[in-house]
Motif scaffolding. Structure first.
Motif, PDB file in Angstrom:
ATOM      1  N   HIS A  21       0.837  -1.204   0.000  1.00 31.53           N
ATOM      2  CA  HIS A  21       0.000   0.000   0.000  1.00 31.53           C
ATOM      3  C   HIS A  21       0.874   1.258   0.000  1.00 31.53           C
ATOM      4  O   HIS A  21       1.963   1.275   0.569  1.00 31.53           O
ATOM      5  CB  HIS A  21      -0.901  -0.020   1.240  1.00 31.53           C
ATOM      6  CG  HIS A  21      -2.027   0.949   1.181  1.00 31.53           C
ATOM      7  ND1 HIS A  21      -1.906   2.217   1.676  1.00 31.53           N
ATOM      8  CD2 HIS A  21      -3.272   0.838   0.678  1.00 31.53           C
ATOM      9  CE1 HIS A  21      -3.050   2.856   1.489  1.00 31.53           C
ATOM     10  NE2 HIS A  21      -3.902   2.045   0.883  1.00 31.53           N
ATOM     11  N   CYS A 125      -6.357  -1.325   3.697  1.00 29.47           N
ATOM     12  CA  CYS A 125      -5.224  -2.228   3.520  1.00 29.47           C
ATOM     13  C   CYS A 125      -5.097  -3.070   4.788  1.00 29.47           C
ATOM     14  O   CYS A 125      -5.917  -2.972   5.681  1.00 29.47           O
ATOM     15  CB  CYS A 125      -3.938  -1.442   3.243  1.00 29.47           C
ATOM     16  SG  CYS A 125      -3.399  -0.398   4.607  1.00 29.47           S
ATOM     17  N   ASP A 143       0.879  -4.650   4.685  1.00 26.73           N
ATOM     18  CA  ASP A 143       0.332  -3.516   3.926  1.00 26.73           C
ATOM     19  C   ASP A 143      -0.165  -3.901   2.541  1.00 26.73           C
ATOM     20  O   ASP A 143       0.160  -3.274   1.544  1.00 26.73           O
ATOM     21  CB  ASP A 143       1.380  -2.394   3.830  1.00 26.73           C
ATOM     22  CG  ASP A 143       1.780  -1.877   5.197  1.00 26.73           C
ATOM     23  OD1 ASP A 143       0.861  -1.646   6.010  1.00 26.73           O
ATOM     24  OD2 ASP A 143       2.978  -1.709   5.461  1.00 26.73           O
ATOM     25  N   PRO A 145      -2.873  -3.876  -0.206  1.00 28.42           N
ATOM     26  CA  PRO A 145      -4.065  -3.085  -0.520  1.00 28.42           C
ATOM     27  C   PRO A 145      -5.286  -3.989  -0.685  1.00 28.42           C
ATOM     28  O   PRO A 145      -5.168  -5.106  -1.172  1.00 28.42           O
ATOM     29  CB  PRO A 145      -3.723  -2.410  -1.852  1.00 28.42           C
ATOM     30  CG  PRO A 145      -2.327  -2.761  -2.172  1.00 28.42           C
ATOM     31  CD  PRO A 145      -1.871  -3.826  -1.237  1.00 28.42           C
TER      32      PRO A 145
END
Length: 174
Positions: A21, A125, A143, A145
Protein backbone atom coordinates in the motif's frame (compact mmCIF):
# COMPACT_ATOMS: atom_id res chain seq x y z
CA UNK A 1 4.08 -3.67 -12.15
CA UNK A 2 3.52 -7.36 -11.86
CA UNK A 3 5.49 -10.26 -13.13
CA UNK A 4 6.98 -10.85 -16.57
CA UNK A 5 4.93 -13.17 -18.76
CA UNK A 6 7.95 -15.44 -19.23
CA UNK A 7 7.77 -16.37 -15.52
CA UNK A 8 4.18 -17.58 -15.81
CA UNK A 9 3.36 -21.17 -16.63
CA UNK A 10 1.49 -22.29 -19.72
CA UNK A 11 -2.13 -21.10 -19.54
CA UNK A 12 -1.46 -19.42 -16.17
CA UNK A 13 -3.20 -16.08 -15.81
CA UNK A 14 -2.68 -13.18 -13.42
CA UNK A 15 -5.72 -12.56 -11.22
CA UNK A 16 -4.32 -9.76 -9.01
CA UNK A 17 -1.09 -7.80 -9.21
CA UNK A 18 -0.16 -5.24 -6.58
CA UNK A 19 2.60 -3.72 -4.50
CA UNK A 20 2.43 -2.79 -0.86
CA UNK A 21 0.00 0.00 0.00
CA UNK A 22 1.10 3.57 -0.71
CA UNK A 23 0.97 4.38 3.01
CA UNK A 24 4.51 2.99 3.36
CA UNK A 25 5.75 5.86 1.16
CA UNK A 26 4.38 8.63 3.39
CA UNK A 27 7.21 8.69 5.93
CA UNK A 28 10.00 8.61 3.28
CA UNK A 29 8.35 11.44 1.33
CA UNK A 30 7.85 13.54 4.48
CA UNK A 31 11.48 12.93 5.47
CA UNK A 32 12.58 13.96 1.99
CA UNK A 33 10.68 17.24 2.19
CA UNK A 34 11.84 17.99 5.74
CA UNK A 35 15.47 17.19 4.94
CA UNK A 36 15.50 19.39 1.85
CA UNK A 37 13.77 22.23 3.72
CA UNK A 38 16.16 21.97 6.68
CA UNK A 39 19.24 21.82 4.43
CA UNK A 40 18.16 24.85 2.40
CA UNK A 41 17.38 26.80 5.60
CA UNK A 42 20.74 25.96 7.14
CA UNK A 43 22.65 26.77 3.95
CA UNK A 44 20.92 30.16 3.68
CA UNK A 45 21.47 31.03 7.35
CA UNK A 46 25.19 30.24 7.44
CA UNK A 47 26.95 33.53 8.09
CA UNK A 48 29.44 34.73 5.50
CA UNK A 49 33.05 34.05 6.20
CA UNK A 50 35.94 31.78 5.58
CA UNK A 51 34.06 28.58 6.49
CA UNK A 52 30.78 29.34 4.71
CA UNK A 53 31.54 27.28 1.59
CA UNK A 54 32.90 24.15 3.36
CA UNK A 55 29.97 24.18 5.83
CA UNK A 56 27.49 24.50 2.94
CA UNK A 57 29.11 21.56 1.18
CA UNK A 58 29.05 19.50 4.40
CA UNK A 59 25.34 20.30 4.95
CA UNK A 60 24.55 19.40 1.34
CA UNK A 61 26.46 16.10 1.59
CA UNK A 62 24.76 15.16 4.86
CA UNK A 63 21.35 16.07 3.45
CA UNK A 64 22.01 14.03 0.31
CA UNK A 65 23.14 11.06 2.40
CA UNK A 66 20.03 11.33 4.60
CA UNK A 67 17.75 11.57 1.56
CA UNK A 68 19.35 8.52 -0.04
CA UNK A 69 19.17 6.37 3.09
CA UNK A 70 15.82 7.44 4.54
CA UNK A 71 13.84 8.42 1.44
CA UNK A 72 15.15 7.08 -1.85
CA UNK A 73 16.05 3.60 -0.62
CA UNK A 74 12.62 2.93 0.98
CA UNK A 75 10.90 4.29 -2.14
CA UNK A 76 13.01 2.03 -4.39
CA UNK A 77 12.17 -0.95 -2.16
CA UNK A 78 8.49 -0.07 -2.44
CA UNK A 79 8.70 0.10 -6.23
CA UNK A 80 10.58 -3.21 -6.40
CA UNK A 81 8.22 -5.20 -4.17
CA UNK A 82 5.23 -6.91 -5.75
CA UNK A 83 2.55 -9.41 -4.81
CA UNK A 84 1.00 -11.35 -7.68
CA UNK A 85 -1.88 -13.79 -7.42
CA UNK A 86 -2.39 -16.08 -10.38
CA UNK A 87 -4.93 -18.81 -10.88
CA UNK A 88 -2.25 -21.29 -9.69
CA UNK A 89 -0.01 -19.60 -7.13
CA UNK A 90 0.80 -16.63 -4.91
CA UNK A 91 4.04 -14.93 -5.98
CA UNK A 92 6.03 -12.42 -3.94
CA UNK A 93 9.09 -10.53 -5.22
CA UNK A 94 11.14 -8.05 -3.19
CA UNK A 95 14.48 -6.31 -3.36
CA UNK A 96 16.27 -3.73 -5.46
CA UNK A 97 19.68 -5.28 -6.08
CA UNK A 98 19.20 -8.72 -4.57
CA UNK A 99 15.78 -9.99 -5.58
CA UNK A 100 14.09 -12.50 -3.31
CA UNK A 101 10.90 -14.26 -4.19
CA UNK A 102 8.55 -16.88 -2.99
CA UNK A 103 5.95 -18.85 -4.90
CA UNK A 104 3.24 -20.71 -3.03
CA UNK A 105 1.02 -23.01 -5.10
CA UNK A 106 -2.62 -22.46 -4.23
CA UNK A 107 -2.98 -26.20 -3.62
CA UNK A 108 -0.47 -25.88 -0.74
CA UNK A 109 -2.29 -23.06 1.06
CA UNK A 110 -3.99 -24.23 4.24
CA UNK A 111 -5.27 -20.99 5.70
CA UNK A 112 -5.49 -17.31 4.81
CA UNK A 113 -6.20 -14.64 7.40
CA UNK A 114 -6.01 -10.88 7.55
CA UNK A 115 -5.23 -8.38 10.25
CA UNK A 116 -6.30 -4.72 10.13
CA UNK A 117 -5.97 -1.95 12.69
CA UNK A 118 -7.98 1.27 12.63
CA UNK A 119 -5.64 3.08 10.23
CA UNK A 120 -5.58 0.04 7.94
CA UNK A 121 -9.38 -0.02 7.83
CA UNK A 122 -9.48 3.66 6.93
CA UNK A 123 -6.85 3.20 4.19
CA UNK A 124 -8.34 -0.12 3.01
CA UNK A 125 -5.22 -2.23 3.52
CA UNK A 126 -3.87 -4.73 6.04
CA UNK A 127 -1.62 -7.68 6.74
CA UNK A 128 -2.29 -10.96 4.97
CA UNK A 129 -1.11 -14.15 6.70
CA UNK A 130 -0.90 -17.19 4.45
CA UNK A 131 -0.24 -20.61 5.97
CA UNK A 132 1.12 -23.21 3.59
CA UNK A 133 1.95 -26.88 3.83
CA UNK A 134 5.59 -26.19 2.95
CA UNK A 135 8.71 -26.13 5.11
CA UNK A 136 8.54 -22.43 5.90
CA UNK A 137 4.96 -22.65 7.08
CA UNK A 138 3.65 -19.15 6.83
CA UNK A 139 4.21 -16.00 4.88
CA UNK A 140 3.21 -12.59 6.22
CA UNK A 141 2.48 -9.91 3.63
CA UNK A 142 2.35 -6.47 5.23
CA UNK A 143 0.33 -3.52 3.93
CA UNK A 144 -1.59 -5.38 1.26
CA UNK A 145 -4.07 -3.09 -0.52
CA UNK A 146 -7.70 -4.26 -0.37
CA UNK A 147 -6.59 -7.10 1.91
CA UNK A 148 -10.09 -8.53 2.40
CA UNK A 149 -10.62 -8.70 -1.36
CA UNK A 150 -7.28 -10.46 -1.78
CA UNK A 151 -8.13 -12.90 1.02
CA UNK A 152 -11.54 -13.65 -0.51
CA UNK A 153 -10.03 -14.05 -4.00
CA UNK A 154 -7.46 -16.55 -2.74
CA UNK A 155 -10.17 -18.55 -0.99
CA UNK A 156 -12.35 -18.51 -4.13
CA UNK A 157 -9.44 -19.66 -6.30
CA UNK A 158 -8.62 -22.49 -3.90
CA UNK A 159 -12.19 -23.75 -3.63
CA UNK A 160 -13.14 -23.20 -7.28
CA UNK A 161 -10.13 -24.91 -8.82
CA UNK A 162 -11.09 -28.14 -10.50
CA UNK A 163 -8.84 -31.12 -10.99
CA UNK A 164 -8.74 -33.33 -14.06
CA UNK A 165 -11.77 -35.35 -12.91
CA UNK A 166 -13.96 -32.27 -12.75
CA UNK A 167 -14.27 -32.49 -8.96
CA UNK A 168 -13.83 -29.46 -6.81
CA UNK A 169 -10.47 -29.48 -5.09
CA UNK A 170 -10.43 -28.50 -1.41
CA UNK A 171 -7.57 -26.94 0.47
CA UNK A 172 -5.85 -29.46 2.75
CA UNK A 173 -6.73 -29.19 6.43
CA UNK A 174 -4.16 -27.58 8.66
Amino acid sequence: MGIPAKLLGADERVVLSMRTHWKVTVVPVVLLLLTVAAAVTIVVLIPPGQYQQPVRIAVAVLALLGVCVYSLWPLLNWLASTYVLTDRRLITRQGVFTRTGRDIPLTRINDVSSERDVLDRILRCGTLVVWSAGEQGKIVLHDVPRVETVQRTIAELIFAAEDDDGETRRAPAR
